[in-house]
Write a protein that holds these residues in place. Structure first.
Motif, PDB file in Angstrom:
ATOM      1  N   VAL A 160       0.880  -1.088   0.202  1.00 40.04           N
ATOM      2  CA  VAL A 160      -0.090  -0.152   0.180  1.00 40.04           C
ATOM      3  C   VAL A 160       0.826   1.332  -0.103  1.00 40.04           C
ATOM      4  CG1 VAL A 160      -1.727   1.295   1.372  1.00 40.04           C
ATOM      5  CG2 VAL A 160      -1.775  -1.122   1.053  1.00 40.04           C
ATOM      6  N   LEU A 161       1.916   1.369   0.869  1.00 42.64           N
ATOM      7  CA  LEU A 161       2.652   2.373   0.853  1.00 42.64           C
ATOM      8  C   LEU A 161       3.464   2.724  -0.552  1.00 42.64           C
ATOM      9  CD1 LEU A 161       4.326   2.166   4.465  1.00 42.64           C
ATOM     10  CD2 LEU A 161       2.633   3.774   3.731  1.00 42.64           C
ATOM     11  N   VAL A 162       3.922   1.568  -0.972  1.00 46.25           N
ATOM     12  CA  VAL A 162       4.664   1.783  -2.407  1.00 46.25           C
ATOM     13  C   VAL A 162       3.634   2.158  -3.179  1.00 46.25           C
ATOM     14  CG1 VAL A 162       5.862   0.415  -4.284  1.00 46.25           C
ATOM     15  CG2 VAL A 162       6.614   0.022  -1.735  1.00 46.25           C
ATOM     16  N   GLY A 163       2.556   1.599  -3.475  1.00 53.28           N
ATOM     17  CA  GLY A 163       1.611   2.003  -4.239  1.00 53.28           C
ATOM     18  C   GLY A 163       1.117   3.467  -4.220  1.00 53.28           C
ATOM     19  N   ILE A 164       1.023   4.177  -2.891  1.00 53.17           N
ATOM     20  CA  ILE A 164       0.759   5.563  -2.768  1.00 53.17           C
ATOM     21  C   ILE A 164       1.785   6.081  -3.392  1.00 53.17           C
ATOM     22  CG2 ILE A 164       0.251   7.160  -0.997  1.00 53.17           C
ATOM     23  CD1 ILE A 164      -1.166   5.216   0.704  1.00 53.17           C
ATOM     24  N   GLY A 165       2.978   6.020  -3.043  1.00 55.18           N
ATOM     25  CA  GLY A 165       3.999   6.643  -3.322  1.00 55.18           C
ATOM     26  C   GLY A 165       4.352   6.870  -4.843  1.00 55.18           C
ATOM     27  N   ILE A 166       4.187   5.507  -5.610  1.00 54.22           N
ATOM     28  CA  ILE A 166       3.985   5.555  -7.258  1.00 54.22           C
ATOM     29  C   ILE A 166       2.917   6.397  -7.723  1.00 54.22           C
ATOM     30  CG2 ILE A 166       4.075   4.070  -9.039  1.00 54.22           C
ATOM     31  CD1 ILE A 166       6.527   3.881  -7.873  1.00 54.22           C
ATOM     32  N   ALA A 167       1.629   6.318  -6.972  1.00 55.03           N
ATOM     33  CA  ALA A 167       0.447   7.170  -7.642  1.00 55.03           C
ATOM     34  C   ALA A 167       0.774   8.632  -7.284  1.00 55.03           C
ATOM     35  CB  ALA A 167      -0.478   6.873  -6.779  1.00 55.03           C
TER      36      ALA A 167
END
Length: 344
Positions: A160-167
């Motif tokens: 979730v954290l990686v996805g939020i950063g990429i987003a």
């Protein structure tokens, strides 16, 4: 105690949850009523008798234009898009075993948007071209997010954290592309990025319908494996599920479903996040089920578009404005519930 209905046929025995059946039926009836109201009463009133006459090939030319060229394509696209986003969200939330593991939270929808915006702004692509670019952008983003999350152990929190950063990075890319585009292309991309059903024609409906006819049946066939994976990898392996292959297949199909929906309407916010969890609470099921979630997603988007058309009538808001406003409240509640659960 959960009540189940067993349906038997030669060589087949299906066990169906009774509550899930009647909840799905109630959602279908509500969705049908919302569609009828939207077609009949939004804007110029079209009596049901006139609608039936038009569908049989008659009716006045102006009424035929309103029904066949404006209202029906819009409501059909809302149904398909809502169902597609909900199915995609249900798959990702089941795989991650987290209600925040939604494609619009972990960046997959934003990646699809980046691919589509790039095709619109740089190459001047139409619906078909932007659809292909959105699928490619979503899949590439998903691979990047899962790859980076796996390097740290592949935990749900890291995903979730990686996805939020990429987003967040992709949002910046989208903003840069729009700032460097021609005025007409920038306006088109900016409106598309909000998520809208305004001005959508049958071409979008056909493209999305064909894509879903190809992508959804394999997802339904893999539904049993998805339910086992939702119990955890160890449990799934003990039940004979080939975990890596099943997870990759489900992820690719779900990303593609989300991507083609995003290509048709833009990144409509929070339907993929909310619909599966609303369905799970209505059915009181421990797992997110795909078909009920699809019905819920279709209903949510039709109702949201109804509000978008009427709240500032005769002006029509992009449907993403409504889903974003409602979804923001839902996300705040969900995060609060997750925090209380973790600290209870």
């Amino acid at each position: 105690m959960t009540r189940r209905l067993t349906v038997r046929a030669p060589g087949i025995a299906l066990r169906l949850d009774v509550r899930t059946l009647w909840v799905s039926g109630a959602l279908l009836i509500t969705a049908f009523a919302a569609v009828v109201f939207t077609v009949v009463a939004v804007g110029i009133w079209l009596p049901l008798a006139d609608i039936v006459e038009i569908l049989r090939g008659g009716g006045r030319r102006a009424d035929r234009f309103i029904l066949l060229d404006l209202r029906l394509p819009r409501v059909c696209l809302a149904l398909l898009t809502g169902a597609a986003l909900a199915v995609s969200g249900a798959v990702f939330q089941s795989l991650s075993r987290n209600p925040l593991g939604s494609p619009d939270i972990v960046g997959f929808t934003t990646g699809s948007a980046t691919g589509a915006v790039l095709s619109i702004v740089v190459f001047g692509a139409g619906p078909a071209g932007s659809a292909v670019a959105a699928v490619a952008g979503g899949i590439v983003t998903a691979l990047i997010v899962y790859g980076l999350a796996a390097r740290g152990g592949g935990s749900v929190r890291r995903l979730v954290l990686v996805g939020i950063g990429i987003a967040a990075m992709l949002v910046a890319v989208n903003s840069y592309l729009i700032s460097r585009a021609r005025l007409d292309a920038a306006q088109s991309a900016a409106v598309w990025l909000v998520g809208t059903l305004n001005g959508r024609t049958w071409q979008y409906v056909y493209l999305l319908g064909i894509a879903l006819a190809v992508l959804v049946p394999p997802l339904l066939l893999l539904n049993r494996r998805l339910e086992m994976l939702a119990m955890g990898e160890v449990s799934a392996r003990s039940l004979g599920v080939p975990v890596p292959v099943s997870r990759l297949s489900l992820m690719v199909l779900a990303v593609a479903v989300c991507a083609v929906a995003t290509a048709a309407t833009g990144p409509v916010a929070f339907v993929a996040l909310a619909a599966p969890q609303v369905t799970r609470r209505l059915t009181r099921s421990p797992a997110v089920q795909l078909l009920p979630a699809a019905i819920t997603g279709a209903l949510l988007l039709v109702l949201s578009d109804l509000v978008a058309q009427r709240i500032l009538a005769p002006a029509q808001l992009p449907v993403g404005v409504v889903t974003g406003a409602v979804g923001g409240v839902y996300l705040a509640w969900l995060l609060s519930a997750q925090w209380r659960k973790g600290n209870g």
